[in-house]
Design an enzyme around this catalytic site. Structure first.
Site, PDB file in Angstrom:
ATOM      1  N   ASP A  56     -33.986 -76.481 102.357  1.00 14.94           N
ATOM      2  CA  ASP A  56     -33.433 -77.821 102.110  1.00 14.94           C
ATOM      3  C   ASP A  56     -32.709 -77.832 100.770  1.00 14.94           C
ATOM      4  O   ASP A  56     -33.339 -77.768  99.721  1.00 14.94           O
ATOM      5  CB  ASP A  56     -34.570 -78.842 102.125  1.00 14.94           C
ATOM      6  N   GLU A 135     -25.608 -60.805  74.415  1.00 16.00           N
ATOM      7  CA  GLU A 135     -26.651 -60.609  73.414  1.00 16.00           C
ATOM      8  C   GLU A 135     -27.432 -61.918  73.293  1.00 16.00           C
ATOM      9  O   GLU A 135     -27.142 -62.761  72.446  1.00 16.00           O
ATOM     10  CB  GLU A 135     -26.042 -60.235  72.068  1.00 16.00           C
ATOM     11  N   GLU A 137     -30.233 -64.467  72.389  1.00 18.05           N
ATOM     12  CA  GLU A 137     -31.297 -64.701  71.412  1.00 18.05           C
ATOM     13  C   GLU A 137     -32.262 -65.750  71.946  1.00 18.05           C
ATOM     14  O   GLU A 137     -31.925 -66.537  72.842  1.00 18.05           O
ATOM     15  CB  GLU A 137     -30.686 -65.162  70.084  1.00 18.05           C
ATOM     16  N   GLU A 217     -34.590 -61.926  64.676  1.00 14.08           N
ATOM     17  CA  GLU A 217     -33.313 -62.537  64.290  1.00 14.08           C
ATOM     18  C   GLU A 217     -33.471 -63.371  63.016  1.00 14.08           C
ATOM     19  O   GLU A 217     -34.532 -63.416  62.421  1.00 14.08           O
ATOM     20  CB  GLU A 217     -32.743 -63.371  65.439  1.00 14.08           C
ATOM     21  N   GLU A 225     -34.100 -60.999  69.473  1.00 13.94           N
ATOM     22  CA  GLU A 225     -32.984 -60.592  70.321  1.00 13.94           C
ATOM     23  C   GLU A 225     -33.324 -59.259  70.963  1.00 13.94           C
ATOM     24  O   GLU A 225     -33.842 -58.355  70.308  1.00 13.94           O
ATOM     25  CB  GLU A 225     -31.697 -60.468  69.506  1.00 13.94           C
ATOM     26  N   HIS A 274     -23.643 -63.922  72.154  1.00 13.28           N
ATOM     27  CA  HIS A 274     -22.332 -63.286  72.093  1.00 13.28           C
ATOM     28  C   HIS A 274     -22.147 -62.460  73.358  1.00 13.28           C
ATOM     29  O   HIS A 274     -23.047 -61.714  73.753  1.00 13.28           O
ATOM     30  CB  HIS A 274     -22.233 -62.389  70.860  1.00 13.28           C
ATOM     31  N   ARG A 345     -16.959 -61.929  61.851  1.00 13.09           N
ATOM     32  CA  ARG A 345     -17.958 -62.657  62.633  1.00 13.09           C
ATOM     33  C   ARG A 345     -17.814 -64.176  62.530  1.00 13.09           C
ATOM     34  O   ARG A 345     -18.581 -64.913  63.143  1.00 13.09           O
ATOM     35  CB  ARG A 345     -19.367 -62.219  62.197  1.00 13.09           C
ATOM     36  N   GLU A 364     -15.574 -59.521  72.088  1.00 12.52           N
ATOM     37  CA  GLU A 364     -16.852 -60.213  71.979  1.00 12.52           C
ATOM     38  C   GLU A 364     -16.571 -61.699  71.777  1.00 12.52           C
ATOM     39  O   GLU A 364     -16.027 -62.108  70.753  1.00 12.52           O
ATOM     40  CB  GLU A 364     -17.650 -59.659  70.791  1.00 12.52           C
ATOM     41  N   ARG A 366     -17.988 -65.178  71.010  1.00 14.01           N
ATOM     42  CA  ARG A 366     -19.193 -65.495  70.252  1.00 14.01           C
ATOM     43  C   ARG A 366     -19.678 -66.940  70.395  1.00 14.01           C
ATOM     44  O   ARG A 366     -20.705 -67.309  69.836  1.00 14.01           O
ATOM     45  CB  ARG A 366     -18.952 -65.177  68.773  1.00 14.01           C
TER      46      ARG A 366
END
Length: 476
Positions: A56, A135, A137, A217, A225, A274, A345, A364, A366
């Site tokens: 359902d 990645e 966390e 982290e 992580e 990321h 970053r 990457e 982020r």
């Protein structure tokens, strides 16, 4: 335990050989939670596995209305594994959801959408395979309390690592608390969760997920992580669902509680995810190019252009909660600037430079966080990137300096991510044509997703008093 099945016959053989007592069929609802229903092995044969089993859909978040509730769960034999947490020996199969009449992927099934995105990539001629490496966390707490009613609203989390417990009565308090924003890489006794994370890794690898590393982290209290090895889009989304399941259940077995909520702590780092991504054609990494910035090809640059252009709409899937935007603020290593760079970053798109190999060339992204539904988030990112390639969208010049330190007039010229979920949903409402190419995302799905978010998340938050409003306004 990963069973390495390929066919329905392999699944039935594994059931016999491992003396399986329960078969658990799992699928993902629209917000991104695993749902399951369990069957006796005696009810399954090759036809049932191939054709699917009914359920359902009207009671599943974001799925059918009650007048059209019948749906099919079609198991994917290649996903079979033995669940490590159940008392009775249980074989798990991840399923696609299909329409019982048309036998096609149900338009609101996240895994079906991800499969269609992979198929669209192949049909585009741009590449054969999209690789994703998230990645994710998370936080592991010792205690959590929360609630909301007509006359109260509260939450409280606690961790033995938290700096606020430096003076707590712990009979005895042995110190070694983690100071704010100093949780990155400390050894025990400050890092109290090494054994917990190692157990999570052991279980993940038992279930067939290759893990590269794990660590504490930045945040003061229990943030960790675990990095999985990259894989294809749908397979990585499957792996991320298993990852979250393992993290939560290993923590619970040890009297702890784990959450992928992006921002459970005020004033400290939140949990991001990321996402590394690349496209290959045959044995060729299409993102590698000689002489280009950071060794990137034009295809990679255009892919980045698509990600940056469509980022506000993509974040409706990749940072899909109101809490996501408590994390996406300057000053907490969160990428709020829609720019790209090599190694930087503080940019939304970063080009990792750990290796000079063409095979390692990737982007990457982020901005996402682990509260997302990975099937929808990865599919949306791929569709944005492919739109960038198809239309040769220029991402502009890279920014190789800390964007947070730019003069105000320079920083003002850089586009920003949405400041709250309502802005991301509005962006999706304006900009979703790129998602509908190849019928990957349908108009029905996008409309129902927007309605679900507004009715079930935006309005409930908008209508409730916030606890801090009492601090600000009670004595006005």
């Amino acid at each position: 335990m990963k069973l390495n099945c390929k066919t329905a016959a392999d699944v039935l053989r594994a059931i016999r050989e491992h003396e399986v007592q329960i078969v658990d069929l799992r699928f993902t609802d629209v917000p991104g939670m695993w749902q399951h229903t369990s069957f006796s092995p005696t009810t399954l044969d090759e036809e049932a596995i191939a054709e699917g089993l009914g359920f359902d859909g009207s009671s599943i978040r974001g799925f059918q209305q009650i007048q059209e509730s019948d749906m099919l769960l079609v198991p994917d034999p290649t996903t079979a594994f033995l669940d490590p947490f159940f008392e009775h020996k249980t074989l798990v199969l991840i399923c696609d959801v299909k329409d019982p009449v048309t036998k096609e992927y149900y338009s609101r099934d996240p895994r079906g959408i991800a499969k269609k995105a992979e198929q669209y990539l192949r049909l585009s001629g741009i590449g054969d395979t999209a690789y994703f490496g998230p990645e994710a966390e998370f936080f592991v707490f010792n205690d959590v309390r929360y609630g909301q009613d007509v006359n109260y609203g509260l939450y409280e989390v606690d961790s033995v690592e938290g700096h606020w417990n430096s003076t707590a009565e712990e009979a005895p308090n042995l110190g070694h608390k983690i100071r704010p924003k100093e949780g990155y890489f400390p050894v025990p006794p400050s890092d109290t969760l090494q054994n917990v994370r190692s157990e999570m890794v052991r279980v993940m690898e038992l279930l067939g997920i290759p893990v590269e590393c794990h660590h504490h982290e930045v945040a003061t209290a229990g943030q960790g992580e675990i990095d999985m090895r990259f894989d294809t889009l749908v397979r990585m989304a499957d792996n991320l669902m298993i990852y979250k399941y393992v993290v939560k259940n290993v923590a619970r077995q040890r009297g702890l509680t784990a959450t992928f909520m992006p921002k459970p702590l005020y004033g400290d780092n939140g949990s991001g995810m990321h996402v590394h991504q690349s496209i290959w054609k045959g044995e060729k990494p299409t993102f590698a190019g000689e002489g280009g910035y950071a060794g990137l090809s034009d295809i990679a640059r255009w892919y980045i252009g698509g990600l940056l252009k469509h980022a506000p709409a993509v974040l409706a899937f990749a940072a899909p909660t109101t809490n996501s935007y408590r994390r996406l603020v300057p000053g907490f290593e969160a990428p709020v600037n829609l720019a790209w760079s090599m190694r930087n970053r503080s940019a939304a798109c970063r080009i990792p430079m750990y290796s000079e190999s063409p095979k390692a060339k990737r982007v990457e992204f982020r901005c996402p966080d682990p509260s997302c539904n990975p099937y929808l988030a990865f599919a949306a990112m791929l569709m944005a990137g492919l739109d960038g390639i198809r239309n040769r969208i220029d991402p502009g010049d890279p920014i190789d300096k800390n964007i947070y330190d730019l003069p105000p007039e320079e920083a003002a010229e850089i586009a920003k991510v949405p400041g709250q979920l309502s802005e991301a949903i509005a962006a999706l409402e304006r900009d979703h044509g790129f998602l509908m190419e190849g019928d990957v995302f349908t108009a029905d799905f996008i409309e129902s997703y927007i309605a679900y978010k507004r009715e079930n998340e935006l309005d409930p938050i908008r209508l409730r008093p916030h606890p801090y409003e009492f601090v600000l306004y009670y004595d006005v």
